[in-house]
Design a protein around this motif. Sequence first.
Motif, short mmCIF file in Angstrom:
data_model
loop_
_atom_site.label_atom_id
_atom_site.label_comp_id
_atom_site.label_asym_id
_atom_site.label_seq_id
_atom_site.Cartn_x
_atom_site.Cartn_y
_atom_site.Cartn_z
N UNK A 46 0.71 -0.95 0.15
CA UNK A 46 -0.04 0.14 0.02
C UNK A 46 0.98 1.27 -0.09
N UNK A 47 2.09 1.18 0.61
CA UNK A 47 2.74 2.37 0.65
C UNK A 47 3.47 2.48 -0.46
N UNK A 49 2.66 1.37 -3.56
CA UNK A 49 1.66 1.89 -4.72
C UNK A 49 1.11 3.25 -4.42
N UNK A 50 1.03 3.61 -3.05
CA UNK A 50 0.65 4.96 -2.83
C UNK A 50 1.58 6.02 -3.37
N UNK A 51 2.84 5.60 -2.84
CA UNK A 51 3.70 7.01 -3.27
C UNK A 51 3.85 6.84 -4.75
N UNK A 53 1.81 6.06 -6.99
CA UNK A 53 0.53 6.71 -7.80
C UNK A 53 0.68 8.10 -7.62
N UNK A 54 1.05 8.45 -6.30
CA UNK A 54 1.07 10.01 -6.12
C UNK A 54 2.02 10.84 -7.07
N UNK A 92 10.67 2.10 0.59
CA UNK A 92 9.99 3.29 0.17
C UNK A 92 11.01 4.21 -0.71
N UNK A 96 10.17 5.51 -4.66
CA UNK A 96 9.95 6.72 -4.95
C UNK A 96 10.97 6.96 -6.30
N UNK A 159 8.57 15.94 -3.17
CA UNK A 159 8.46 14.37 -2.90
C UNK A 159 7.23 14.18 -3.56
N UNK A 160 6.09 14.61 -3.27
CA UNK A 160 4.83 13.96 -3.91
C UNK A 160 4.76 14.47 -5.27
N UNK B 14 14.74 13.58 -0.78
CA UNK B 14 13.53 13.63 -1.60
C UNK B 14 13.45 13.43 -3.04
N UNK B 15 14.65 12.76 -3.60
CA UNK B 15 15.00 12.52 -4.91
C UNK B 15 14.73 13.97 -5.81
N UNK B 50 5.75 8.75 2.47
CA UNK B 50 5.25 7.68 1.74
C UNK B 50 3.97 7.08 2.29
N UNK B 51 4.19 6.65 3.55
CA UNK B 51 3.28 5.60 4.22
C UNK B 51 2.02 6.55 4.40
N UNK B 53 0.53 8.18 2.29
CA UNK B 53 -0.31 8.21 1.07
C UNK B 53 -0.58 6.84 0.79
N UNK B 54 -0.56 5.96 1.60
CA UNK B 54 -0.58 4.41 1.38
C UNK B 54 -1.93 4.17 0.50
N UNK B 55 -2.05 3.38 -0.30
CA UNK B 55 -3.23 3.23 -1.26
C UNK B 55 -3.19 1.91 -1.75
N UNK B 56 -4.34 1.30 -1.55
CA UNK B 56 -4.63 -0.31 -2.14
C UNK B 56 -4.55 -0.22 -3.85
N UNK B 57 -3.69 -1.11 -4.24
CA UNK B 57 -3.53 -1.39 -5.59
C UNK B 57 -4.67 -2.42 -5.95
#
Lengths: 198, 234
Positions: A46-47, A49-51, A53-54, A92, A96, A159-160, B14-15, B50-51, B53-57
């Motif tokens: 979830x972390x 995919x979440x980052x 996708x963000x 992470x 990213x 970052x996002x 932060x890349x 990152x955590x 904005x966790x989201x389910x794929x």
Amino acid sequence: MNDVARLRLLRSAATSAPVDDLSAALVAAGRGDERAFGALYDLTVRTVFGIVRRVVRDPAMAEEITQEVYVELWKLAPRYDADKGSASGWIATIAHRRAVDRVRSEQSRRDREVADGRRAVPDFDIVSETVGDDLERERVRHALGLLSETQREAVTLAYYGGHTYREVAALLDVAEGTVKTRIRDGMIKMRDQLGVTP
Amino acid sequence: MTTDLHHLAAAYALDALDGAERRAFEAHYPSCEICAADVDGYRAVTGSLAAAVAEEPSADLRSRVMNEVAVTRQLSPLSARSSGNDAAFMDRRRRVVASLAAVAAVIAFLVVGNAFLASGSGTDFDDILAAPDAVVTALDGETGSIRVVWSAERDQVAVFANGLADPGAGLLYELWFLLDEGVSPAGLFQPDSDGVVRTVLDVDDLSGTGWGVTIEPEGGSDQPTSAVVYVGVL
């Protein structure tokens, strides 16, 4: 609540035991244990995919990159060194990095911004819109809330938004040095607030 | 020339560095205690970001991943690089391909350029290039290009550069061998008035991960005292 969900919650609430689970899963995966790798996937997807996708925004592309991230993690797992940092941080970072590399290497940046309609400055609520990991989300929300508006803007755009600090400077029309300073000051505050000891 | 590499740790975590700066910082921070600690601390922050904005794929992603994993060989645990530099590591394969192309380019260049290599160092160049273990690395930087051809057998490198900027009065370029931990000086070189470098350097018998170039005061330094201006991964 199933075990995986409970583990996730535990992981966000406490930082000791469940993180060890993740670390142990990664070490076992490094020895070719696919079941352990499956557990690692469940704990972290979830972390990841979440980052991703963000940053890339497109859900299909985000899933493709997420898959690449896990294959990379599988390959690299034998080289994971628990002494060099937390497993979740390592994962992470890889996720990213891969997401920003993709948007920077492709034309997709333009597409993404066209899709956004206009230049998107992620606002503070960026963190509250998502399902997220409740406790982590609250901690981050709180920590971001302590930054000045300009610091928050610089950190979240980088970052996002997946932007380089130079791009952030261009987006905000301020000097590059100013953005570097805002990012650094913002990150120091976040680090102190989140109670991270380097 | 900038000396604020130390201030890039947050942007790096932060890349938010572009390619050249990222590589320069990656060449620097593992050997800098302050920067390494900063990066660790900031990475914990980005982990939280990152955590948050966790989201389910989609549910079928798991089986796609596991199916691919089942047919994917893992890397050897013996890494030339530390596990933290995974992205850089993954770049290496691409760079090997680029290096092979570079070998061809250098050889082509030598054939054409042999005339002006003839004076003195030409033989050394040819010998290093002809060495069975010669490894060519293209170094990226602001202006011009540098290629380093290294023969571990001979403990020598040949440095080729075109279009290199004058480093300034009392300054010259220093080549560094990037090691797993820190760097080792590999010699000094100076472009001629056309920005051309053709230099052979004797180097220590080390197993490194890449090359970096900084600008240093005449006589060189034991450790880099300025930002990395060219860098390439072996």
